[in-house]
Design a protein around this motif. Structure first.
Motif, PDB file in Angstrom:
ATOM      1  N   PRO A   1       0.836  -1.212   0.000  1.00 34.17           N
ATOM      2  CA  PRO A   1       0.000   0.000   0.000  1.00 34.17           C
ATOM      3  C   PRO A   1       0.865   1.255   0.000  1.00 34.17           C
ATOM      4  CG  PRO A   1      -0.791  -1.578   1.629  1.00 34.17           C
ATOM      5  CD  PRO A   1       0.525  -2.101   1.137  1.00 34.17           C
ATOM      6  N   SER A   2       0.368   2.314  -0.605  1.00 33.93           N
ATOM      7  CA  SER A   2       1.134   3.559  -0.681  1.00 33.93           C
ATOM      8  C   SER A   2       1.273   4.226   0.683  1.00 33.93           C
ATOM      9  CB  SER A   2       0.470   4.524  -1.668  1.00 33.93           C
ATOM     10  OG  SER A   2      -0.879   4.774  -1.287  1.00 33.93           O
ATOM     11  N   ASP A   3       0.337   3.976   1.578  1.00 37.10           N
ATOM     12  CA  ASP A   3       0.377   4.548   2.925  1.00 37.10           C
ATOM     13  C   ASP A   3       0.848   3.479   3.911  1.00 37.10           C
ATOM     14  OD1 ASP A   3       0.064   5.778   5.327  1.00 37.10           O
ATOM     15  OD2 ASP A   3      -2.054   6.308   5.051  1.00 37.10           O
ATOM     16  N   PRO A   4       2.051   3.647   4.503  1.00 37.06           N
ATOM     17  CA  PRO A   4       2.571   2.635   5.433  1.00 37.06           C
ATOM     18  C   PRO A   4       1.650   2.363   6.616  1.00 37.06           C
ATOM     19  CG  PRO A   4       4.313   4.149   4.789  1.00 37.06           C
ATOM     20  CD  PRO A   4       3.027   4.719   4.253  1.00 37.06           C
ATOM     21  N   SER A   5       0.801   3.332   6.982  1.00 31.95           N
ATOM     22  CA  SER A   5      -0.101   3.112   8.114  1.00 31.95           C
ATOM     23  C   SER A   5      -1.151   2.050   7.797  1.00 31.95           C
ATOM     24  CB  SER A   5      -0.790   4.425   8.508  1.00 31.95           C
ATOM     25  OG  SER A   5      -1.605   4.897   7.448  1.00 31.95           O
ATOM     26  N   ASN A   6      -1.287   1.708   6.520  1.00 29.24           N
ATOM     27  CA  ASN A   6      -2.257   0.691   6.107  1.00 29.24           C
ATOM     28  C   ASN A   6      -1.621  -0.685   5.907  1.00 29.24           C
ATOM     29  OD1 ASN A   6      -4.389   2.558   6.057  1.00 29.24           O
ATOM     30  ND2 ASN A   6      -3.888   3.185   3.948  1.00 29.24           N
ATOM     31  N   TYR A   7      -0.341  -0.826   6.277  1.00 30.85           N
ATOM     32  CA  TYR A   7       0.331  -2.107   6.083  1.00 30.85           C
ATOM     33  C   TYR A   7      -0.302  -3.185   6.966  1.00 30.85           C
ATOM     34  CZ  TYR A   7       4.255  -0.051   3.476  1.00 30.85           C
ATOM     35  OH  TYR A   7       5.040   0.569   2.536  1.00 30.85           O
ATOM     36  N   SER A   8      -0.534  -4.332   6.377  1.00 30.17           N
ATOM     37  CA  SER A   8      -0.992  -5.495   7.137  1.00 30.17           C
ATOM     38  C   SER A   8       0.221  -6.208   7.737  1.00 30.17           C
ATOM     39  CB  SER A   8      -1.746  -6.454   6.219  1.00 30.17           C
ATOM     40  OG  SER A   8      -0.857  -7.003   5.245  1.00 30.17           O
ATOM     41  N   LYS A   9      -0.039  -7.227   8.526  1.00 30.40           N
ATOM     42  CA  LYS A   9       1.052  -8.014   9.105  1.00 30.40           C
ATOM     43  C   LYS A   9       1.894  -8.645   8.004  1.00 30.40           C
ATOM     44  CE  LYS A   9       2.014 -11.798  12.334  1.00 30.40           C
ATOM     45  NZ  LYS A   9       1.420 -12.804  13.254  1.00 30.40           N
ATOM     46  N   ASN A  10       1.245  -9.147   6.963  1.00 29.77           N
ATOM     47  CA  ASN A  10       1.979  -9.747   5.843  1.00 29.77           C
ATOM     48  C   ASN A  10       2.821  -8.711   5.103  1.00 29.77           C
ATOM     49  OD1 ASN A  10       1.027 -12.333   6.306  1.00 29.77           O
ATOM     50  ND2 ASN A  10      -0.706 -12.125   4.898  1.00 29.77           N
ATOM     51  N   ASP A  11       2.284  -7.486   4.972  1.00 30.13           N
ATOM     52  CA  ASP A  11       3.042  -6.411   4.322  1.00 30.13           C
ATOM     53  C   ASP A  11       4.314  -6.099   5.112  1.00 30.13           C
ATOM     54  OD1 ASP A  11       1.125  -6.149   2.335  1.00 30.13           O
ATOM     55  OD2 ASP A  11       0.006  -4.609   3.433  1.00 30.13           O
ATOM     56  N   LEU A  12       4.181  -6.021   6.428  1.00 25.63           N
ATOM     57  CA  LEU A  12       5.339  -5.736   7.283  1.00 25.63           C
ATOM     58  C   LEU A  12       6.368  -6.857   7.198  1.00 25.63           C
ATOM     59  CD1 LEU A  12       3.444  -4.334  10.400  1.00 25.63           C
ATOM     60  CD2 LEU A  12       4.922  -3.030   8.861  1.00 25.63           C
ATOM     61  N   ASN A  13       5.890  -8.101   7.165  1.00 22.42           N
ATOM     62  CA  ASN A  13       6.811  -9.233   7.045  1.00 22.42           C
ATOM     63  C   ASN A  13       7.549  -9.202   5.712  1.00 22.42           C
ATOM     64  OD1 ASN A  13       6.102 -10.217   9.548  1.00 22.42           O
ATOM     65  ND2 ASN A  13       4.568 -11.644   8.750  1.00 22.42           N
ATOM     66  N   THR A  14       6.831  -8.828   4.656  1.00 27.77           N
ATOM     67  CA  THR A  14       7.452  -8.731   3.327  1.00 27.77           C
ATOM     68  C   THR A  14       8.552  -7.684   3.318  1.00 27.77           C
ATOM     69  OG1 THR A  14       5.428  -9.426   2.194  1.00 27.77           O
ATOM     70  CG2 THR A  14       7.032  -8.178   0.898  1.00 27.77           C
ATOM     71  N   LEU A  15       8.254  -6.517   3.890  1.00 33.81           N
ATOM     72  CA  LEU A  15       9.246  -5.446   3.920  1.00 33.81           C
ATOM     73  C   LEU A  15      10.424  -5.818   4.820  1.00 33.81           C
ATOM     74  CD1 LEU A  15      10.018  -2.655   2.953  1.00 33.81           C
ATOM     75  CD2 LEU A  15       8.680  -1.672   4.831  1.00 33.81           C
ATOM     76  N   ARG A  16      10.145  -6.485   5.934  1.00 32.35           N
ATOM     77  CA  ARG A  16      11.230  -6.907   6.823  1.00 32.35           C
ATOM     78  C   ARG A  16      12.162  -7.889   6.117  1.00 32.35           C
ATOM     79  NH1 ARG A  16       8.519  -9.195  10.815  1.00 32.35           N
ATOM     80  NH2 ARG A  16       8.815 -11.311  10.052  1.00 32.35           N
ATOM     81  N   ASP A  17      11.598  -8.837   5.377  1.00 32.63           N
ATOM     82  CA  ASP A  17      12.422  -9.804   4.651  1.00 32.63           C
ATOM     83  C   ASP A  17      13.287  -9.109   3.600  1.00 32.63           C
ATOM     84  OD1 ASP A  17      11.310 -11.813   6.148  1.00 32.63           O
ATOM     85  OD2 ASP A  17       9.867 -12.426   4.612  1.00 32.63           O
ATOM     86  N   THR A  18      12.737  -8.084   2.967  1.00 36.26           N
ATOM     87  CA  THR A  18      13.489  -7.346   1.948  1.00 36.26           C
ATOM     88  C   THR A  18      14.653  -6.581   2.562  1.00 36.26           C
ATOM     89  OG1 THR A  18      11.495  -7.094   0.598  1.00 36.26           O
ATOM     90  CG2 THR A  18      13.325  -5.595   0.133  1.00 36.26           C
TER      91      THR A  18
END
Length: 414
Positions: free
Chosen positions: A133-150
């Motif tokens: 999502p363009s707004d980080p405040s809308n990140y889901s748990k899966n989105d956060l995990n994806t970014l953390r892995d990156t």
């Protein structure tokens, strides 16, 4: 053109467009023509520098898509490091490879501005995942995990501990879920316990002596070797808590090549330590890539060999880094280890060093040739309890030559 080189041994590049030479370079890589690959890279760097600067994105993308284009990779990194801020703030930054981003954030010009490094690394990580999502405040748990892995390889190189309370709370804490759990917990503990009115100390970690198990070297040797691995000066502080995990000892496991390859094959970041018989001399080498038995050369620019003339005097050493990375490591079933031909260990408790250096900077012994082995040990370098990892996308490729000379199975020194 390549056929002319294969059958005639010569190549004339005059009159060819630079883009055509790039295509020839790619084709040479696909055919495994390592000598031609090296020649073409040197030709481009010497004669087509301006063109490559004007077409940087193409050169960068091409060089980092093929690990054997090491000289072009170094050329690109040099361009970036000459004007790092320009690349940090350009649109091209998000197209850089992970390994190049790591090299860039380690650049001394940016170690002083941790917030800028963190913000740009975040920007890079988000760009690698356009589905977020363009707004980080809308990140889901899966989105956060994806970014953390990156980001997991990059975040370990950012000096978060140098931040102030305010900087950490405003700029890092909102993204705490994208940090590795151990790092996140250590940062929170640190900033909770750090008074707000005191300057933040620079945190330096020392090598852990935990589980140090050797009959040959001491913790002082491991500290020095760790600095060599990180390419630090002798007077520099050690920033990585390396542990030396013993995985093979000759007197315990055996000295045969089959034992070596059974235990060490497919393991990376290993330190080989050899005790020369009837002397206090220690020889060794660092291999950041994996050992194999497929009669191939392993490519790496980070390996090195070394010697200590006297075990009791760690200041009396010779360090020799690889100078011909395409032939840094030689994998052969009938030998235990091979740092090309510059340091070799055979199966009947004997080894060999060269008087004239071949693939490494210099000879590591005053008296070269065959030597008998009293003991040898192989350690895998670990960070905490985990093996030190090869950066994702940076796994060195290996070149099968099929032209390796046969080894002499005898090693009688009497």
């Amino acid at each position: 053109m390549i056929l002319r080189y294969i059958y005639g041994g010569s190549l004339f590049l005059k009159g060819y467009d630079t883009s055509d030479i790039i295509k020839i370079l790619i084709a040479s890589s696909e055919l495994g023509l390592q000598e031609l690959i090296t020649h073409l890279q040197l030709f481009l760097i010497k004669n087509k520098k301006k063109w490559m600067e004007q077409n940087f994105n193409l050169i960068y993308k091409t060089s980092f898509e093929n690990y054997s284009f090491l000289k072009l990779q170094d050329f690109c990194k040099a361009l970036i490091f000459n004007e790092p801020e320009k690349f940090f703030n350009s649109n091209d930054f998000t197209s850089l490879s992970e390994s190049c981003v790591i090299s860039l954030i380690q650049h001394k010009n940016f170690q002083k501005n941790v917030i800028q490094v963190w913000e740009h690394v975040l920007k890079w990580g988000i760009a690698q995942n356009p589905e977020l999502p363009s707004d980080p405040s809308n990140y889901s748990k899966n989105d956060l995990n994806t970014l953390r892995d990156t980001l997991q390889q990059c975040t370990s190189f950012i000096k978060f501990f140098n931040l102030s309370h305010k900087q950490f709370l405003n700029n890092v804490y909102p993204y705490k879920k994208v940090l590795p759990k151990d790092l996140r917990e250590n940062l929170i503990k640190h900033f909770i316990n750090q008074p707000d009115n005191k300057p933040e100390p620079v945190i330096t970690k020392e090598i852990s002596s935990k589980n140090m198990d050797s009959k040959i070297i001491t913790i002082q040797h491991t500290e020095l070797i760790s600095k060599w691995i990180d390419k630090l000066e002798i007077t520099d502080e050690i920033s990585n808590p390396y542990e030396f995990k013993l995985i093979l000892r000759g007197s315990r496991d055996g000295f045969s090549p089959s034992i070596f390859h059974k235990i060490c094959d497919n393991k990376s970041h290993t330190i080989s330590i050899i005790k020369v018989e009837d002397s206090n001399e220690i020889l060794g080498g660092y291999n950041p890539i994996t050992w194999k038995t497929d009669c191939s050369f392993g490519i790496t620019k980070d390996s090195f060999i070394f010697s200590f003339r006297n075990k009791e005097n760690i200041e009396d050493y010779i360090l020799s880094r690889v100078k011909d990375e395409e032939f840094a490591i030689f994998n052969y079933a009938s030998r235990s280890l091979g740092f090309s031909h510059d340091l070799v260990l055979y199966g009947n408790k004997c080894g060999n060093t060269t008087f004239n250096p071949l693939r490494y900077e210099k000879s590591i012994r005053k008296i070269n040739g065959r030597f008998n082995v009293e003991e040898y040990e192989i350690f895998q370098i670990t960070e905490g309890n985990e093996p030190k990892e090869i950066m994702k996308g940076n796994e060195p490729k290996e070149i099968v030559t099929g032209n390796e000379p046969k080894e002499d199975s005898n090693c009688n020194l009497s």
